[in-house]
Scaffold this motif. Structure first.
Motif, short mmCIF file in Angstrom:
data_model
loop_
_atom_site.label_atom_id
_atom_site.label_comp_id
_atom_site.label_asym_id
_atom_site.label_seq_id
_atom_site.Cartn_x
_atom_site.Cartn_y
_atom_site.Cartn_z
N LEU A 90 -1.10 -5.94 -0.68
CA LEU A 90 -0.39 -6.68 -1.72
C LEU A 90 -0.35 -5.93 -3.04
N CYS A 108 -2.79 -4.17 -4.83
CA CYS A 108 -3.94 -3.95 -5.71
C CYS A 108 -4.28 -2.45 -5.72
N CYS A 151 -10.29 -1.55 -1.18
CA CYS A 151 -9.45 -2.43 -1.99
C CYS A 151 -10.27 -3.65 -2.39
N CYS A 163 -9.34 -6.45 -3.61
CA CYS A 163 -8.68 -7.77 -3.51
C CYS A 163 -8.98 -8.48 -2.20
N HIS A 164 -8.74 -7.83 -1.07
CA HIS A 164 -8.96 -8.50 0.21
C HIS A 164 -9.77 -7.65 1.17
N PRO A 177 -6.86 -6.17 5.67
CA PRO A 177 -5.54 -6.56 6.17
C PRO A 177 -4.39 -5.59 5.84
S1 FES Z 1 -4.19 -6.03 -1.77
FE1 FES Z 1 -5.55 -4.66 -0.85
S2 FES Z 1 -6.38 -5.74 0.76
FE2 FES Z 1 -5.02 -7.15 -0.13
#
Ligand code: FES
Length: 162
Positions: free
Chosen positions: A97, A99, A111, A113-114, A128
């Protein structure tokens, strides 16, 4: 009281004629047209389309990069590597997404974020994220500067020999 007395009286108000009405309508139409033309002129000063920032960015002279070095350009979210085969650049923008993935001491990308993980070449180790980090095109400008096109992917393993 005769007619001339009536006309000279202060209370006398002459009736508006059709000619007066048409004259006023023409004058107000001209004022309206002028105002609209001025608004249109002001609108011309604001561009309808805002150009996107240039994706080609200058990174400096190749000699500024030591051999076996890795340099992060936070502004462009780009890692630039130099080894014996040449230069390559890897975007740190996560393909899930968007990040910004962080690079650890072993050269792997994480990452925040997720939780996607990428190896030191940008390949996905765990999701993911649907695909690996993007390697971007590098070139040398006419002035001899290293230039990256942050939106132009190249095949993983592509290096710029200098
Ligand atoms: S934006 Fe990197 S894992 Fe979701």
């Amino acid at each position: 009281m005769n007619e001339s007395d009536i006309r000279s009286s202060k209370r006398f108000k002459p009736q508006r004629t059709r000619r007066d009405f048409l004259g006023l309508a023409a004058a107000w139409s001209a004022v309206g047209a002028f105002v609209m033309a001025m608004l249109g002129s002001v609108r011309l000063l604001v561009p309808s389309v805002f150009p996107e920032p240039n994706s080609r960015v200058k990174l400096g002279k190749p000699a500024q990069f030591a051999r076996e070095s890795s340099t992060y350009f936070q502004r462009y979210r780009l890692w630039v590597f130099r080894d014996d085969d040449g230069f390559h650049a890897v975007s740190s923008v996560c393909t899930h997404l968007g990040c910004v993935a962080e690079r650890d001491a072993e050269g792997q990308y994480l990452c925040p974020c997720h939780g996607s993980k990428f190896d030191d070449q940008g390949n996905v180790r765990s999701g993911p994220a649907p695909k690996g980090l993007m390697w971007v095109e590098l070139s040398i400008s006419p002035e001899g500067q290293l230039v990256a096109d942050t939106l132009k992917p190249v095949a993983r393993g592509t290096k710029l020999a200098v």
